[in-house]
Design an enzyme around this catalytic site. Structure first.
Site, mmCIF file in Angstrom:
data_model
loop_
_atom_site.group_PDB
_atom_site.id
_atom_site.type_symbol
_atom_site.label_atom_id
_atom_site.label_comp_id
_atom_site.label_asym_id
_atom_site.label_seq_id
_atom_site.Cartn_x
_atom_site.Cartn_y
_atom_site.Cartn_z
ATOM 1 N N VAL A 43 0.909 -1.179 0.106
ATOM 2 C CA VAL A 43 0.110 0.030 0.083
ATOM 3 C C VAL A 43 0.870 1.217 0.044
ATOM 4 C CG1 VAL A 43 -1.869 -1.193 1.037
ATOM 5 C CG2 VAL A 43 -0.189 0.048 2.622
ATOM 6 N N SER A 44 0.317 2.438 -0.610
ATOM 7 C CA SER A 44 1.157 3.444 -0.622
ATOM 8 C C SER A 44 0.824 4.743 0.184
ATOM 9 C CB SER A 44 1.201 3.956 -2.186
ATOM 10 O OG SER A 44 -0.067 4.157 -2.506
ATOM 11 N N THR A 45 -0.294 4.494 0.944
ATOM 12 C CA THR A 45 -0.426 5.696 1.943
ATOM 13 C C THR A 45 -1.010 5.134 3.122
ATOM 14 O OG1 THR A 45 -2.721 5.515 1.077
ATOM 15 C CG2 THR A 45 -0.975 7.018 -0.086
#
Length: 186
Positions: free
Chosen positions: A13-15
């Site tokens: 996941v990026s955030t």
């Protein structure tokens, strides 16, 4: 005794607002023996868990992701990762894109097309983000960290500096760093 091929999963996941739970559930249901988890932007080349996952691959193993955009955001990155997987003698599969299976003849063509699509989407995200930021600025939204000093304190600090006080003494008076006071003069 011959080693049995393993299926390894990679979830990213990026955030902070995103959750790995859905990806983990999908990878577990697909039979992944071990899942490497990462909370870092796909735009970043430094993904230690991805490196560990690729390093764990033996010939015949499979690296699986829920979708190719969880692995890479541009064509070059995707192709580099798939090359490393291939060098390990392993395969690659994507749950969301079942045609992306590096054990098939058509896989490299499909993967290149998906890589281009991921790169295009990344570019579109950047354009939308930039446009949104510009609109917000036009509405007067302030970006960045809040100032350590209130406008009144800033004015007082400037008066003290103009009166000859040193940056260090003014910083100590307001309990902030000297750099904070230095920025008031710039």
């Amino acid at each position: 005794m011959q080693n049995r091929a393993m299926i390894y999963g990679y979830a990213r996941v990026s955030t902070n607002g995103q959750d790995l739970a859905q990806q983990l559930a999908q990878l577990e249901a697909a039979g992944c023996a071990k899942i490497y988890r990462e909370k870092i932007s796909g735009a970043s080349a430094e993904r230690p868990q991805l490196k560990r996952a690729i390093g764990a691959l033996d010939p015949g193993d499979v690296l699986m992701v829920t979708a190719t955009d969880r692995l890479a955001r541009n064509t070059r990155d995707l192709l580099n990762i798939l090359h490393a997987v291939k060098e390990a003698g392993a395969g690659f599969r994507s749950i969301a894109e079942p045609m992306v299976d590096t054990t098939s003849q058509l896989a490299e063509v499909v993967i290149a097309v998906l890589g281009v699509a991921a790169s295009y989407e990344r570019q579109r995200i950047a354009e939308r983000t930039s446009a949104g930021r510009a609109q917000a600025k036009a509405r007067g939204v302030k970006f960045g960290r809040k100032s350590a000093l209130t406008p009144h304190q800033q004015a007082e600090a400037r008066r003290k500096l103009d009166a000859g006080d040193t940056q260090r003494s003014v910083a100590a008076l307001f309990n902030v760093s000297q750099a904070t006071i230095s920025r008031l003069q710039g």
